[in-house]
Design a protein around this motif. Structure first.
Motif, short mmCIF file in Angstrom:
data_model
loop_
_atom_site.label_atom_id
_atom_site.label_comp_id
_atom_site.label_asym_id
_atom_site.label_seq_id
_atom_site.Cartn_x
_atom_site.Cartn_y
_atom_site.Cartn_z
N SER A 49 -20.02 15.12 -6.57
CA SER A 49 -18.31 14.96 -6.20
C SER A 49 -18.04 13.59 -6.74
N ILE A 50 -16.77 13.17 -6.79
CA ILE A 50 -16.52 11.91 -6.86
C ILE A 50 -15.71 11.33 -5.57
N LYS A 51 -16.18 10.15 -5.10
CA LYS A 51 -15.70 9.69 -3.79
C LYS A 51 -14.67 8.42 -4.42
N VAL A 52 -13.81 8.05 -3.49
CA VAL A 52 -12.84 6.94 -3.64
C VAL A 52 -13.53 5.75 -4.00
N VAL A 54 0.90 -1.11 -0.03
CA VAL A 54 0.22 -0.07 0.11
C VAL A 54 0.88 1.21 -0.07
N VAL A 55 0.67 2.17 -0.87
CA VAL A 55 1.39 3.52 -1.03
C VAL A 55 0.24 4.43 -1.30
N SER A 56 0.92 5.74 -0.87
CA SER A 56 0.21 6.97 -1.31
C SER A 56 0.51 7.41 -2.61
N VAL A 57 -0.43 7.49 -3.45
CA VAL A 57 -0.26 7.99 -4.93
C VAL A 57 -0.84 9.47 -5.24
N PRO A 58 -0.11 10.35 -5.87
CA PRO A 58 -0.64 11.63 -6.19
C PRO A 58 -2.09 11.57 -7.04
N SER A 95 -7.83 3.92 0.43
CA SER A 95 -8.44 4.68 1.24
C SER A 95 -9.79 4.49 1.64
N SER A 96 -10.44 5.29 2.55
CA SER A 96 -11.88 4.96 2.80
C SER A 96 -12.84 5.41 1.59
N LYS A 97 -13.68 4.33 1.46
CA LYS A 97 -14.59 4.42 0.15
C LYS A 97 -15.29 5.92 0.23
N ASP A 98 -15.44 6.28 1.28
CA ASP A 98 -16.35 7.53 1.51
C ASP A 98 -15.74 8.81 1.47
N LYS A 126 -4.43 6.37 -1.20
CA LYS A 126 -3.64 5.36 -0.91
C LYS A 126 -4.04 4.10 -1.97
N VAL A 127 -3.16 3.43 -2.58
CA VAL A 127 -3.24 2.46 -3.63
C VAL A 127 -2.63 1.01 -3.09
#
Length: 229
Positions: free
Chosen positions: A181-184, A129-133, A196-199, A157-158
């Protein structure tokens, strides 16, 4: 994902005093976690440890994981740390190459200098799991109607095999209307998933005063026409 070449020097002299001396010489203490899982016999590891390696017991079932303490030159990691990009690191330790990702940076609380770097070893068998821009593309319908586009999450987070992870998550905003809006949880990918949390809201379009005034004027006009009829 881009690859960052990095040379490290195994570290055996541990402790605060040794770490302070390293930083004074423009070197950064580091640790490589997520190494091979090994078996312990009577609480001891009977294998041979490479320079800088140590055994960290995990659980109570006689298993442990190998970690490696090492150092890097500050000048070598500037482009890895001070960038919005995410890299997989090809870490060379005395001629042995290991693939890793940078998981954590410990900063000095007063002067923002780097105190320590934590790396995680990665393989083609185990997801990471890494954080991606996040990168937005397109022209939101809500913006054309007078709204304002906003970005709530600069990174998400991906989770996936490191060879499949993207350099950035591209989100198309063309269909976002004012107030939407667009959520995860709205985003799906074939070779990896968002952890990341889907909400959580990634991006959206909010109404502006100008847009609200225009909508009110339109509504008043329609009511006036209806009354005239």
């Amino acid at each position: 994902m881009k690859t960052f070449q990095l040379n490290g020097e195994p570290r055996t002299d541990l402790g605060k005093k040794a770490a302070k001396a390293l930083r004074a010489s423009q070197k950064i203490p580091c640790v490589l976690n997520g190494g091979k899982v090994v078996e312990l016999k009577d609480g001891k590891y009977e294998g041979t440890l490479a320079e800088g390696e140590k055994v960290i017991e995990i659980g109570r079932d006689g298993k442990a994981v190998l970690t490696t303490d090492f150092t890097v030159n500050f000048s070598d990691i500037r482009k890895l740390v001070y960038t919005p990009d995410v890299y997989v690191v090809a870490l060379n330790l005395n001629g042995v190459e290991k693939m890793a990702v940078l998981k954590d940076i410990q900063w000095h609380p007063l002067n923002d200098s780097i105190l320590h770097l934590d790396f995680l070893e990665v393989t083609k068998e185990k997801p990471v799991v890494v954080s991606v821009p996040v990168k937005l593309e397109g022209h939101a319908a809500g913006v054309k109607a007078g709204g304002k586009l906003y970005l709530s999450m600069k990174k998400v987070k991906v989770k996936g095999i490191y060879t499949e992870l993207p350099e950035r998550i591209v989100v198309n905003v063309d269909d976002i209307a004012i107030g939407h809006s667009i959520k995860v949880g709205d985003l799906k990918f074939d070779n990896y998933e968002l952890a990341s949390s889907k909400d959580l809201v990634i991006t959206g379009v909010r109404a502006t005063r100008a847009a609200a005034a225009a909508a009110a004027a339109t509504e008043e006009g329609e009511e006036g026409e209806a009354a005239a009829e």
